[in-house]
Scaffold this motif. Structure first.
Motif, PDB file in Angstrom:
ATOM      1  N   ILE A  40       0.873  -1.179   0.000  1.00 60.46           N
ATOM      2  CA  ILE A  40       0.000   0.000   0.000  1.00 60.46           C
ATOM      3  C   ILE A  40       0.908   1.226   0.000  1.00 60.46           C
ATOM      4  O   ILE A  40       1.694   1.424   0.932  1.00 60.46           O
ATOM      5  N   TYR A  42       0.947   5.097   0.266  1.00 63.04           N
ATOM      6  CA  TYR A  42      -0.036   5.998   0.873  1.00 63.04           C
ATOM      7  C   TYR A  42       0.526   7.404   0.916  1.00 63.04           C
ATOM      8  O   TYR A  42       1.499   7.679   1.628  1.00 63.04           O
ATOM      9  N   ALA A  79     -10.726   7.847   1.936  1.00 60.67           N
ATOM     10  CA  ALA A  79     -10.115   7.703   3.258  1.00 60.67           C
ATOM     11  C   ALA A  79     -11.269   7.896   4.239  1.00 60.67           C
ATOM     12  O   ALA A  79     -12.291   8.490   3.875  1.00 60.67           O
ATOM     13  N   ARG A  88      -5.425   6.851   8.933  1.00 65.45           N
ATOM     14  CA  ARG A  88      -4.429   5.780   9.055  1.00 65.45           C
ATOM     15  C   ARG A  88      -4.892   4.735  10.062  1.00 65.45           C
ATOM     16  O   ARG A  88      -4.687   3.525   9.878  1.00 65.45           O
ATOM     17  N   LEU A  91      -7.426   2.556   8.337  1.00 64.28           N
ATOM     18  CA  LEU A  91      -6.817   1.680   7.330  1.00 64.28           C
ATOM     19  C   LEU A  91      -6.181   0.473   8.012  1.00 64.28           C
ATOM     20  O   LEU A  91      -6.320  -0.659   7.557  1.00 64.28           O
ATOM     21  N   SER A 275       4.596   4.501   3.248  1.00 61.41           N
ATOM     22  CA  SER A 275       3.808   5.664   3.618  1.00 61.41           C
ATOM     23  C   SER A 275       4.606   6.938   3.311  1.00 61.41           C
ATOM     24  O   SER A 275       5.511   7.307   4.056  1.00 61.41           O
ATOM     25  N   SER A 330      -3.092   5.317  -2.639  1.00 57.37           N
ATOM     26  CA  SER A 330      -4.162   6.226  -2.206  1.00 57.37           C
ATOM     27  C   SER A 330      -3.564   7.331  -1.330  1.00 57.37           C
ATOM     28  O   SER A 330      -2.339   7.476  -1.257  1.00 57.37           O
ATOM     29  N   SER A 331      -4.420   8.113  -0.716  1.00 62.24           N
ATOM     30  CA  SER A 331      -3.972   9.248   0.091  1.00 62.24           C
ATOM     31  C   SER A 331      -4.762   9.279   1.392  1.00 62.24           C
ATOM     32  O   SER A 331      -5.899   8.815   1.448  1.00 62.24           O
ATOM     33  N   ASP A 332      -4.169   9.855   2.449  1.00 65.67           N
ATOM     34  CA  ASP A 332      -4.810   9.791   3.765  1.00 65.67           C
ATOM     35  C   ASP A 332      -5.907  10.830   3.978  1.00 65.67           C
ATOM     36  O   ASP A 332      -6.744  10.692   4.863  1.00 65.67           O
ATOM     37  N   GLN A 393     -10.613   2.761   2.311  1.00 65.56           N
ATOM     38  CA  GLN A 393      -9.393   2.152   2.848  1.00 65.56           C
ATOM     39  C   GLN A 393      -9.664   1.289   4.073  1.00 65.56           C
ATOM     40  O   GLN A 393      -8.901   0.379   4.381  1.00 65.56           O
TER      41      GLN A 393
END
Ligand code: NG6
Ligand code: CA
Length: 506
Positions: A40, A42, A79, A88, A91, A275, A330-332, A393
């Motif tokens: 992943i 991120y 997210a 986070r 996730l 990350s 993906s993004s947080d 997520q």
């Protein structure tokens, strides 16, 4: 005996089929039916519109685009929260952030947020025989009330299911500005202990507020406490000089650790949570990328992150393991321009639209807070395509559990594996977004924002989404959430409000 005579070949067949058929590719064993590696990647604060495959025209992200083009590009990927820590947390724990009072943006000396012993995404994969690792931004707390930065730092990632960790202790704008490798601050000299405080400065230490002449990047709001590498941060620290990271090298440091991790563990199934720290503030690109985007440091660090993603994908190719490795990107949370430093993010933004036409941004209840780029590639199994399934997520734990034959024990993760693999257009039916008082509800094509007191604009000049009236949007027809249709659908509104309560009390 007759039975044993038949049992031996039968057992052999069973063993062989359960292992899958093994072939060698570049010296690495490739097993057709084995558990795929899972990575992943991120990003931190990357918006829906910051990626060229999601419509960005003012900057180009060819390497992130590779994942989207060779896999499934999700147009409704989320997210769980418009800030980092809660997203986070979800996730990794399969738990909605509102279930933990502590799941909010954490200080750099906060204790570990997770309850040790509960299933997490990495512990579930560990149980399935994976070697699990995390490299990069953590921001989920470390240690307990006896925390000592100069001793053994635990509990942390290794106590919640990671076999290896190389993490930034908090965020790049929060002290301590160090990396933690497994249980220790990396590179710390015992003769120069590291001290950290979020209450008061250490005597004689300069701060951004009192010593702006020492700064190469100036704060616009907050971020005026301890200075390191010409950048003042949130919080105070002293000592630990040999361990302090250099912002310009951070991307290369994490890339190096990530590529080493996949080299070291290429022969068995691995899980890597890679990350990235970009494009979170302070935005300090390596000189190779400075000035390259024309959009200022924010654009430059997006190019830097994209380059690192490309290097990482190339390494998977070189090792011959790309085919059987799932790569998620993906993004947080959503994007923000000025998040506390005068870094030209606004003045040089030009025609770039980080939110990609969604309303709001980071910290917002409107869609751009949580609706992010979301893509999944698995060359061996996924036929490339675009999907508008609702995916989040938080669902990685249950979905990957079903893939690797484990039970999901987390409360809110749903098995949407078929959607993630592009086999089904059906993802989640509904999704709660936000944390604490900041809750919105997406169901199908509708987003409901319950009434909420408070300012209309927040400190970064984003619309908060606060309104004393309930808001309902059909985001399929009205992607930018311009027309509140709550008045037209009172039954739907009360049904949705009721569903939020049911999920919360589940
Ligand atoms: C805010 C910080 C912001 C950022 C954010 C967390 C100030 C004024 N702003 O409090 O710069 O660090 O917290 O971002 O201090 S996140 O992506 O890690 O959630
Ligand atoms: Ca973030």
């Amino acid at each position: 005996m007759q039975i044993t005579k038949h049992l031996v070949p039968l057992c052999l067949i069973l063993i062989l089929t359960s292992c899958g058929l093994k072939t060698k590719k570049n010296g690495v064993e490739v097993t057709a039916n084995s558990k795929p590696n899972i990575v992943i990647i991120y990003a931190d604060d990357l918006g829906y519109g910051d990626v060229s495959s999601y419509g960005a025209t003012e900057l180009s992200t060819p390497n992130i685009d590779r994942i989207a083009n060779e896999g499934i590009k999700f147009t409704n990927g989320y997210a769980t929260s418009p800030t980092c820590t809660p997203s986070r947390y979800s996730l990794l724990s399969g738990t909605y952030p509102f279930r933990s009072q502590k799941a909010r943006v954490l200080a750099g000396n906060a204790p570990l947020l997770f309850e040790v012993g509960k299933q997490t995404l990495p512990s579930m994969l560990q149980d399935a025989g994976y070697f699990t690792g995390v490299v990069g931004k953590w921001h989920l707390g470390l240690g307990d009330e006896n925390m000592n930065w100069n001793g053994e730092i635990k509990p942390g990632p290794l106590e919640i299911g990671f076999d290896y960790s190389y993490i930034m202790a908090s965020t790049n704008d929060r002290v301590p500005s160090v990396y933690v490798k497994n249980h220790h601050v990396d590179g710390l000299d015992p003769n120069d202990p590291l001290e950290v405080s979020y209450r008061k400065n250490f005597e004689g230490e300069p701060t951004g507020r009192e010593n702006p002449e020492l700064l190469k990047i100036h704060p616009s709001h907050g971020h005026d406490q301890s200075i390191h590498n010409g950048i003042s941060r949130i919080g105070y620290m002293r000592g630990g000089k040999s361990a302090l990271f250099i912002d310009e090298d951070m991307s290369d440091d994490f890339l190096k650790e990530s590529t080493k991790f996949i080299n070291d563990h290429k022969n068995k199934p691995f899980f890597l949570f890679y990350s990235l720290h970009q494009p979170h503030v302070p935005r300090v690109p390596h000189p190779r990328f400075a000035g390259k985007s024309g959009l200022g440091p924010r654009g430059d660090v997006i190019l830097e992150a994209d380059w690192a993603v490309g290097q990482f994908l190339d390494e998977l190719d070189k090792l011959g393991i790309a085919e059987n490795t799932i790569v998620v990107f993906s993004s947080d949370n959503g994007p923000v321009l000025d998040d506390g430093y005068k870094d030209e993010a606004i003045t040089k933004n030009g025609n770039h639209t980080p939110s990609g036409g969604l309303r709001g941004g980071k910290y917002s209840k409107f869609d751009a807070g949580t609706h992010v780029p979301f893509m999944v590639r698995w060359p061996a199994k996924i036929t490339p395509g675009i999907s508008d399934a609702l995916v989040c997520q938080i669902d990685f734990t249950a979905s990957f559990a079903s893939l690797v034959g484990q039970e999901n024990l987390t409360p809110d993760s749903e098995n949407i594996l078929d959607a993630l693999m592009g086999k089904s257009k059906l993802g989640r039916d509904n999704l709660i977004l936000g944390n604490h008082g900041l809750t919105t509800y997406r169901k199908g094509d509708f987003i409901l924002i319950p009434p909420q007191k408070g300012p209309k604009l927040n400190w970064v000049n984003h619309e908060t989404g606060n309104d004393l009236n309930v808001q309902l949007y059909n985001v399929k027809e009205d992607r930018g959430q311009q027309v509140n249709i709550a008045d037209k659908h009172p039954e739907m509104v009360s049904e949705m409000l009721n569903e939020i309560e049911i999920i919360k009390n589940r």
